[in-house]
Motif scaffolding. Sequence first.
Motif, mmCIF file in Angstrom:
data_model
loop_
_atom_site.group_PDB
_atom_site.id
_atom_site.type_symbol
_atom_site.label_atom_id
_atom_site.label_comp_id
_atom_site.label_asym_id
_atom_site.label_seq_id
_atom_site.Cartn_x
_atom_site.Cartn_y
_atom_site.Cartn_z
ATOM 1 N N GLU A 75 3.009 11.907 58.738
ATOM 2 C CA GLU A 75 4.424 11.677 58.441
ATOM 3 C C GLU A 75 5.188 11.287 59.708
ATOM 4 O O GLU A 75 6.001 10.363 59.700
ATOM 5 C CB GLU A 75 5.029 12.944 57.836
ATOM 6 C CG GLU A 75 6.500 12.804 57.469
ATOM 7 C CD GLU A 75 7.092 14.096 56.913
ATOM 8 O OE1 GLU A 75 8.322 14.187 56.791
ATOM 9 O OE2 GLU A 75 6.303 15.029 56.628
ATOM 10 N N HIS A 76 4.917 11.995 60.810
ATOM 11 C CA HIS A 76 5.593 11.675 62.067
ATOM 12 C C HIS A 76 5.152 10.323 62.617
ATOM 13 O O HIS A 76 5.972 9.551 63.128
ATOM 14 C CB HIS A 76 5.315 12.769 63.099
ATOM 15 C CG HIS A 76 6.038 14.050 62.843
ATOM 16 N ND1 HIS A 76 7.409 14.116 62.641
ATOM 17 C CD2 HIS A 76 5.595 15.338 62.757
ATOM 18 C CE1 HIS A 76 7.773 15.371 62.456
ATOM 19 N NE2 HIS A 76 6.687 16.134 62.512
ATOM 20 N N VAL A 77 3.845 10.048 62.529
ATOM 21 C CA VAL A 77 3.323 8.791 63.079
ATOM 22 C C VAL A 77 3.924 7.579 62.369
ATOM 23 O O VAL A 77 4.142 6.536 62.976
ATOM 24 C CB VAL A 77 1.779 8.773 62.965
ATOM 25 C CG1 VAL A 77 1.239 7.383 63.253
ATOM 26 C CG2 VAL A 77 1.171 9.779 63.932
ATOM 27 N N LYS A 78 4.205 7.727 61.085
ATOM 28 C CA LYS A 78 4.768 6.621 60.309
ATOM 29 C C LYS A 78 6.278 6.499 60.466
ATOM 30 O O LYS A 78 6.890 5.566 59.936
ATOM 31 C CB LYS A 78 4.424 6.805 58.825
ATOM 32 C CG LYS A 78 2.939 6.680 58.523
ATOM 33 C CD LYS A 78 2.649 6.954 57.053
ATOM 34 C CE LYS A 78 1.155 6.887 56.755
ATOM 35 N NZ LYS A 78 0.860 7.196 55.340
ATOM 36 N N ASN A 79 6.884 7.436 61.194
ATOM 37 C CA ASN A 79 8.330 7.443 61.386
ATOM 38 C C ASN A 79 8.701 6.419 62.469
ATOM 39 O O ASN A 79 8.394 6.603 63.637
ATOM 40 C CB ASN A 79 8.799 8.842 61.789
ATOM 41 C CG ASN A 79 10.306 8.957 61.846
ATOM 42 O OD1 ASN A 79 11.026 7.957 61.945
ATOM 43 N ND2 ASN A 79 10.805 10.175 61.791
ATOM 44 N N GLU A 80 9.375 5.350 62.084
ATOM 45 C CA GLU A 80 9.710 4.280 63.018
ATOM 46 C C GLU A 80 10.678 4.753 64.100
ATOM 47 O O GLU A 80 10.705 4.190 65.196
ATOM 48 C CB GLU A 80 10.307 3.093 62.270
ATOM 49 C CG GLU A 80 9.313 2.403 61.344
ATOM 50 C CD GLU A 80 9.919 1.228 60.617
ATOM 51 O OE1 GLU A 80 10.929 0.690 61.124
ATOM 52 O OE2 GLU A 80 9.407 0.838 59.545
ATOM 53 N N GLU A 81 11.485 5.771 63.801
ATOM 54 C CA GLU A 81 12.417 6.279 64.808
ATOM 55 C C GLU A 81 11.671 7.007 65.920
ATOM 56 O O GLU A 81 12.079 6.970 67.080
ATOM 57 C CB GLU A 81 13.434 7.218 64.154
ATOM 58 C CG GLU A 81 14.378 6.523 63.171
ATOM 59 C CD GLU A 81 15.401 7.472 62.601
ATOM 60 O OE1 GLU A 81 15.412 8.652 63.019
ATOM 61 O OE2 GLU A 81 16.202 7.055 61.742
ATOM 62 N N VAL A 82 10.582 7.667 65.566
ATOM 63 C CA VAL A 82 9.775 8.394 66.552
ATOM 64 C C VAL A 82 8.811 7.449 67.252
ATOM 65 O O VAL A 82 8.629 7.508 68.475
ATOM 66 C CB VAL A 82 9.004 9.550 65.877
ATOM 67 C CG1 VAL A 82 8.148 10.293 66.907
ATOM 68 C CG2 VAL A 82 9.981 10.523 65.221
ATOM 69 N N PHE A 83 8.161 6.576 66.484
ATOM 70 C CA PHE A 83 7.199 5.621 67.027
ATOM 71 C C PHE A 83 7.615 4.199 66.632
ATOM 72 O O PHE A 83 7.148 3.673 65.615
ATOM 73 C CB PHE A 83 5.787 5.911 66.503
ATOM 74 C CG PHE A 83 5.207 7.205 66.986
ATOM 75 C CD1 PHE A 83 4.638 7.290 68.251
ATOM 76 C CD2 PHE A 83 5.236 8.340 66.193
ATOM 77 C CE1 PHE A 83 4.098 8.487 68.712
ATOM 78 C CE2 PHE A 83 4.701 9.543 66.642
ATOM 79 C CZ PHE A 83 4.138 9.612 67.905
ATOM 80 N N VAL B 246 5.737 11.877 72.830
ATOM 81 C CA VAL B 246 6.083 12.658 71.637
ATOM 82 C C VAL B 246 5.101 13.812 71.550
ATOM 83 O O VAL B 246 3.889 13.612 71.591
ATOM 84 C CB VAL B 246 6.006 11.797 70.362
ATOM 85 C CG1 VAL B 246 6.353 12.643 69.138
ATOM 86 C CG2 VAL B 246 6.941 10.599 70.469
ATOM 87 N N VAL B 247 5.635 15.026 71.432
ATOM 88 C CA VAL B 247 4.782 16.220 71.413
ATOM 89 C C VAL B 247 5.029 17.007 70.127
ATOM 90 O O VAL B 247 6.182 17.274 69.763
ATOM 91 C CB VAL B 247 5.066 17.128 72.633
ATOM 92 C CG1 VAL B 247 4.239 18.409 72.542
ATOM 93 C CG2 VAL B 247 4.767 16.390 73.933
ATOM 94 N N LEU B 248 3.948 17.339 69.464
ATOM 95 C CA LEU B 248 4.022 18.182 68.270
ATOM 96 C C LEU B 248 3.390 19.529 68.588
ATOM 97 O O LEU B 248 2.171 19.645 68.641
ATOM 98 C CB LEU B 248 3.287 17.521 67.097
ATOM 99 C CG LEU B 248 3.183 18.368 65.823
ATOM 100 C CD1 LEU B 248 4.561 18.630 65.242
ATOM 101 C CD2 LEU B 248 2.286 17.698 64.800
ATOM 102 N N PRO B 249 4.203 20.566 68.817
ATOM 103 C CA PRO B 249 3.641 21.899 69.081
ATOM 104 C C PRO B 249 2.983 22.458 67.813
ATOM 105 O O PRO B 249 3.530 22.330 66.717
ATOM 106 C CB PRO B 249 4.866 22.741 69.473
ATOM 107 C CG PRO B 249 5.964 21.756 69.738
ATOM 108 C CD PRO B 249 5.669 20.576 68.875
ATOM 109 N N VAL B 250 1.807 23.057 67.980
ATOM 110 C CA VAL B 250 1.092 23.651 66.850
ATOM 111 C C VAL B 250 0.786 25.102 67.187
ATOM 112 O O VAL B 250 0.153 25.388 68.205
ATOM 113 C CB VAL B 250 -0.216 22.880 66.555
ATOM 114 C CG1 VAL B 250 -0.962 23.543 65.394
ATOM 115 C CG2 VAL B 250 0.087 21.424 66.235
ATOM 116 N N GLY B 251 1.247 26.000 66.337
ATOM 117 C CA GLY B 251 0.971 27.418 66.516
ATOM 118 C C GLY B 251 -0.161 27.840 65.605
ATOM 119 O O GLY B 251 -0.104 27.631 64.392
ATOM 120 N N THR B 252 -1.214 28.420 66.180
ATOM 121 C CA THR B 252 -2.378 28.820 65.380
ATOM 122 C C THR B 252 -2.391 30.340 65.174
ATOM 123 O O THR B 252 -1.480 31.046 65.584
ATOM 124 C CB THR B 252 -3.679 28.374 66.070
ATOM 125 O OG1 THR B 252 -3.728 28.977 67.375
ATOM 126 C CG2 THR B 252 -3.719 26.859 66.222
#
Length: 218
Positions: free
Chosen positions: A101-109, A7-13
């Motif tokens: 929020e993403h880490v707690k998402n059972e569908e993602v993790f 699972v990748v979360l792109p971050v734009g700075t």
Amino acid sequence: MRVPNSVVLPVGTHVDCCQEEEVEEKSRDIMAKIKGMLAERKSNLAHFIDNLEGSEEPEFYMDQWERLKEMESCTLTILNLVAVNCMDRHDIKKLEATILEHVKNEEVFPEVVRVLPPIYKQVEAAIVGVAQSEEMAVHGMMDLQYLLSKLSQCEHLANLSRELLQDILRYLHRIGLVVWYEEIKNLESTVFLQPTFLITMFKLLVRYRLVQQLECIS
């Protein structure tokens, strides 16, 4: 890309260097490039597999074929890009909230619902206590066997075995509470209870234009 179900979360700075409309445009462009990169990877893998299957003696390339098929089956979940201004504490908190929020998402993790044995939390709390104690050196480095002896002094951890401690350290390493390089022979007996010390050390050693800076020293 080589790790199954990544699972990748792109971050734009550097949002502060852009106009609002530029941020949206650049975010769309980055996500489009990522999708293009994934499509190209999928196409290349399929091409390589076809070449091996179409070779005159495909049995000689079975190992390569199996490896390519394994890579082809690896899924990669790309989350929506988060644009942040690193100079703005509010944006950093927003990024932190998005990650949680993403880490707690059972569908993602899916594994987020796995229940750990109570001793995992007990050892974690004890290690935090050791790391925060006055006798702990600033660098936070501790011999694995010595750490086991310190933890065993706790009444509820008196029967803690080295094997179980190693299992728990692998878990704590994955969540970032400690750093334990068990796969590196020279470091397998050392546990870093203060991971931030390593970051500070690397920042001192790995620097932009380091060679040029050293050459300027008479």
